[in-house]
Design a protein around this motif. Structure first.
Motif: not given
Ligand SMILES: *Cc1c(COP(=O)(O)O)cnc(C)c1O
Length: 412
Positions: A85-87, A90, A111, A153, A182, A184-185, A204, A206-207, A216-217, A356
């Motif tokens: 997962t993303g978490m 991190i 986050f 982020e 981070d 992710t966005m 993440s 996952t997004k 998830l990843g 998201l």
């Molecule tokens: C969702 C998210 C995470 C965590 O990711 P998961 O895959 O849900 O564990 C971390 N940072 C940001 C900015 C996120 O939006």
């Protein structure tokens, strides 16, 4: 390959980089946990890093390595590690690179689950300054002699602040401080982490990368810009060979092998398939989000709209320079008198859900869900009001999104 466009490189990456057997265009999913060696010496050599190979799939497998290779290629980095997962990505990075007595400078706008993780880190003796990263001066002022890293982020959630990444990256490089972001966005088609001297990206998958809300990843990518030979926390055991890979080696051994947040082979495959349409999905998402932000901003029942694509956004110019699209996170404050929970119940197409980066448009009330564990004061510091709704814009036909809002507003 490198002279080809982003999507061309992306959809041919598995075939060309990973060279699957039998002419397959996808790397096969391989579920074997163990790997046989006909000669014991070979197993010893792989264990000791003298020869490439897999020994046990918690540490690596052909499926996860295939995805890591694609991510490395897309970010122009020197290597990547995937996590469940993303978490997990991190947590593994933080706990394998930092120790009691270290000081970190973190964004005040993080986050929610990352913010919660920082309490665990502090309980282990890592000290943290939370600063407003939209201004580099705040970062400079927070520096101590034991500052090891800055972490933020690219676009904060839910208020969409955009940090002064160009100046912070330069300052980190001058001071030999690790710059971790981070991303992710802003997946790699929207943002080049090397352009602002980021050392490690964490995200993440996952997004936006996977994109369809079905897997998830997480991942860490080393851009190759940091000089790990000057990083005090690399353990003697991992200070051998090319110093460029010391950071990832320590994260792989301590953060992945020992902590065990491994991505499954099926997930690696699902993510790489979702990734193929990244550009199509994010372009449509960004287009919808810009149009919806303009529509909402002119609506009488909306008190404020937070979206970096709006010219009134405090960091609009910066976002324009940094990103080739403003992303899919759009938050709004309803005017007082409209209860966000009642309003969300009126939306019929937009899904009330936390998540998201999905193909579908999602919305949730912020203060009472993702920030319910925070004090009123913490929420104020992050700019989160009681009437705020956060949305993740999807790829629906725009007219249908507007029609859904129109009928919901009409109920109040
Ligand atoms: C969702 C998210 C995470 C965590 O990711 P998961 O895959 O849900 O564990 C971390 N940072 C940001 C900015 C996120 O939006």
């Amino acid at each position: 390959m490198n002279n080809k466009g982003f999507t061309t490189r992306l959809i041919h990456a598995d075939r060309i980089i990973n060279q699957p057997q039998f002419g397959a265009v996808h790397q096969a999913t391989n579920n074997s946990v163990l790997f046989e060696y006909k000669r014991a010496q070979e197993l010893v050599d792989v264990f000791q890093g003298k020869q490439a190979g897999h020994v046990y799939s918690r540490s690596s497998s052909s499926s996860t390595v295939a995805l890591q290779n694609i991510l490395t290629h897309l970010e122009g980095g020197i290597g990547a590690i995937t996590f469940a997962t993303g978490m997990a990505a991190i947590t593994a990075t933080m706990l394998s690179l930092f120790k009691a007595g270290d000081h970190l400078i973190l964004s005040r706008f993080l986050f929610g689950n990352t913010r919660s993780l920082t309490e665990t880190m502090q309980s282990l003796g890592i000290t943290i300054s939370f600063v407003d990263v939209t201004n580099v001066e705040n970062v400079k002022q927070a520096k101590q002699t034991n500052t090891r890293a800055v972490f933020l982020e690219t676009i904060a959630n839910p208020v969409t602040q955009v940090p002064d990444m160009a100046a912070i990256g330069q300052w980190c490089q001058q001071n030999n401080i690790l710059f971790m972001v981070d991303t992710t966005m802003t997946p790699p088609n929207l943002f080049d982490p090397k352009s602002v001297l980021i050392s490690l990206t964490i995200s993440s998958l996952t997004k936006y990368i996977a994109g369809h809300g079905n897997v998830l990843g997480g991942a860490v990518v080393d851009t190759g810009l940091f000089d790990w030979s000057k990083f005090e926390n690399i353990l003697p055991l991992y200070r051998c060979g090319d110093s460029q890979i010391w950071g990832l080696t320590q994260i792989r051994k301590r953060g992945l092998r020992d902590m065990g947040g491994t991505m499954s082979p099926e997930s690696a495959h699902a993510i790489s398939v979702g990734l193929e349409t990244l550009v199509l999905r994010t372009q449509r998402t960004c287009d919808n989000a810009v149009k919806l932000a303009n529509y909402l901003q002119n609506h009488k029942q909306v008190a404020a709209v937070y979206y970096p694509g709006l010219s009134q956004h405090p960091q609009h110019q910066r976002a324009k320079q940094l990103f080739s699209g403003f992303g899919g996170i759009l938050s709004l404050d309803l005017v007082t008198g409209i209860d966000p929970i009642a309003f969300l119940d009126k939306l019929a197409l937009v899904i009330c859900a936390t998540h998201l980066g999905d193909t579908r448009t999602l919305a949730l009330p912020v203060a009472s869900t993702i920030y319910y564990e925070c004090s009123v004061e913490q929420r104020q510091q992050m700019g989160v009001g009681d009437n705020m709704i956060r949305m993740s814009i999807g790829i629906e036909d725009f007219d249908d999104l507007v029609a859904d809002f129109e009928q919901a507003f009409a109920a109040f």
